[in-house]
Design an enzyme around this catalytic site. Structure first.
Site, PDB file in Angstrom:
ATOM      1  N   CYS A 122     -50.265  35.018  77.508  1.00  0.00           N
ATOM      2  CA  CYS A 122     -49.343  35.037  78.643  1.00  0.00           C
ATOM      3  C   CYS A 122     -49.910  34.331  79.868  1.00  0.00           C
ATOM      4  O   CYS A 122     -49.162  33.860  80.718  1.00  0.00           O
ATOM      5  CB  CYS A 122     -49.044  36.470  79.058  1.00  0.00           C
ATOM      6  SG  CYS A 122     -49.009  37.629  77.724  1.00  0.00           S
TER       7      CYS A 122
ATOM      8  N   HIS B 231     -42.920  40.928  73.086  1.00  0.00           N
ATOM      9  CA  HIS B 231     -42.716  39.540  72.653  1.00  0.00           C
ATOM     10  C   HIS B 231     -43.229  39.345  71.228  1.00  0.00           C
ATOM     11  O   HIS B 231     -44.119  40.066  70.782  1.00  0.00           O
ATOM     12  CB  HIS B 231     -43.507  38.583  73.555  1.00  0.00           C
ATOM     13  CG  HIS B 231     -42.922  38.393  74.923  1.00  0.00           C
ATOM     14  ND1 HIS B 231     -43.669  38.504  76.065  1.00  0.00           N
ATOM     15  CD2 HIS B 231     -41.666  38.069  75.326  1.00  0.00           C
ATOM     16  CE1 HIS B 231     -42.897  38.265  77.129  1.00  0.00           C
ATOM     17  NE2 HIS B 231     -41.676  38.004  76.697  1.00  0.00           N
TER      18      HIS B 231
HETATM   19  C1  CIR Z   1     -43.314  41.285  81.488  1.00  0.00           C
HETATM   20  O1  CIR Z   1     -42.915  42.389  81.097  1.00  0.00           O
HETATM   21  O2  CIR Z   1     -42.579  40.300  81.509  1.00  0.00           O
HETATM   22  C2  CIR Z   1     -44.735  41.157  81.966  1.00  0.00           C
HETATM   23  N1  CIR Z   1     -45.137  42.371  82.588  1.00  0.00           N
HETATM   24  C3  CIR Z   1     -45.655  40.806  80.821  1.00  0.00           C
HETATM   25  C4  CIR Z   1     -45.396  39.462  80.240  1.00  0.00           C
HETATM   26  C5  CIR Z   1     -46.296  39.125  79.107  1.00  0.00           C
HETATM   27  N2  CIR Z   1     -46.081  37.802  78.668  1.00  0.00           N
HETATM   28  C6  CIR Z   1     -46.272  37.374  77.427  1.00  0.00           C
HETATM   29  O3  CIR Z   1     -46.547  38.170  76.539  1.00  0.00           O
HETATM   30  N3  CIR Z   1     -46.098  36.084  77.193  1.00  0.00           N
END
Ligand code: CIR
Length: 260
Positions: free
Chosen positions: A255, A168
């Site tokens: 996140c 991201h």
């Molecule tokens: C994913 O790959 O979607 C999750 N394992 C990690 C999400 C991390 N979210 C973020 O950076 N906002």
């Protein structure tokens, strides 16, 4: 006047469930340990509370292994919340699970209708604009729809690029205050932060780039002493939380909450 890009009263979090071991990851670096993750999550919630947040703690969702990463489900702005359309198919259903909580907090909640996709991790709100990074999870059609919605609320949106191979946009940057960004060298080199004050993450500590500013605190992952020192020297009040288990799933400090 307080800056709405980092002055908040509330946060939403969701506890990890047993299924978290099945969470998405770019690379397998080991199975996350749920007990450790729950301890870290509790410390994260307690630190948000210490920073002045009323934290709405949601229960685990075993059907959605990545549901603890609530940030990806919505964009929270002072005028309203926008429900996202995650680009990861296994995460699409998390949004409907978040919607009632946001509707209870906000008078205005608008949902992206598609066909495009946006994940909250690709959005950085500063005091002057909303930056959205195109990524494997966030596409132009989704961003165009989002731009129209938030234009009605007086926000301008600028499209930027998430570096290749980076999950991201905010994996590589964070807001330190309304006008100051913490960024990896590789992201800042794209020029996307021209006009901002930029503090670079010290080389070798790139994983510290994802942190949050919540009122007076910078909440960052533990184990990045150079970054912590740079931020303390710049006058920020730093709190560190162990993030070893979420890191195995490419997740970090931003996140784990929605902040508003
Ligand atoms: C994913 O790959 O979607 C999750 N394992 C990690 C999400 C991390 N979210 C973020 O950076 N906002």
């Amino acid at each position: 006047m307080s800056d709405p890009s980092f002055t908040f009263t509330r946060a939403i979090t969701r506890k990890p469930g047993k299924s978290v071991v099945d969470g998405l990851r770019a690379e397998d670096t080991g199975t996350p340990d749920l007990a450790q993750m729950l301890r870290d999550h509790a410390a994260y919630v307690a630190t948000l509370q210490e920073a002045g947040a009323k934290v709405i703690e949601l229960p685990p969702l075993e059907d959605f292994p990545d549901a603890l990463f609530v940030e990806d489900t919505a964009l929270c702005l002072p005028q309203g919340a926008v429900l996202m359309r995650p680009g990861a198919a296994s995460r699409a259903g998390e949004v409907a699970q978040m919607a009632p909580t946001l509707r209870a907090q906000y008078d205005t909640v608008v949902a992206l209708q598609g066909p495009g996709h946006v994940e909250g991790g690709d959005i950085l709100t500063t005091s002057r604009e909303v930056l959205v990074g195109l990524s494997e999870r966030t596409d132009r059609a989704g961003v165009a729809e989002l731009a129209k919605i938030i234009a009605h609320w007086g926000h301008s949106l600028r499209i930027v690029e998430t570096p290749p191979g980076v999950l991201h946009f905010k994996t590589d940057c964070s807001l330190l205050d309304g006008d100051t960004i913490l960024s990896t060298e590789r992201l800042a080199a794209s020029g996307c932060f021209a006009g901002y004050k930029v503090i670079h993450v010290p080389s070798g500590e790139e994983a510290a780039a994802n942190l949050i500013r919540f009122n007076d605190f910078i909440i960052m992952p533990d184990g990045f002493p150079k970054t912590a020192a740079v931020l303390r020297d710049a006058g920020y009040a730093v709190r560190q939380i162990n993030n070893s288990e979420c890191a195995k799933l490419d997740g970090g400090m931003s996140c784990l909450s929605l902040r508003f």
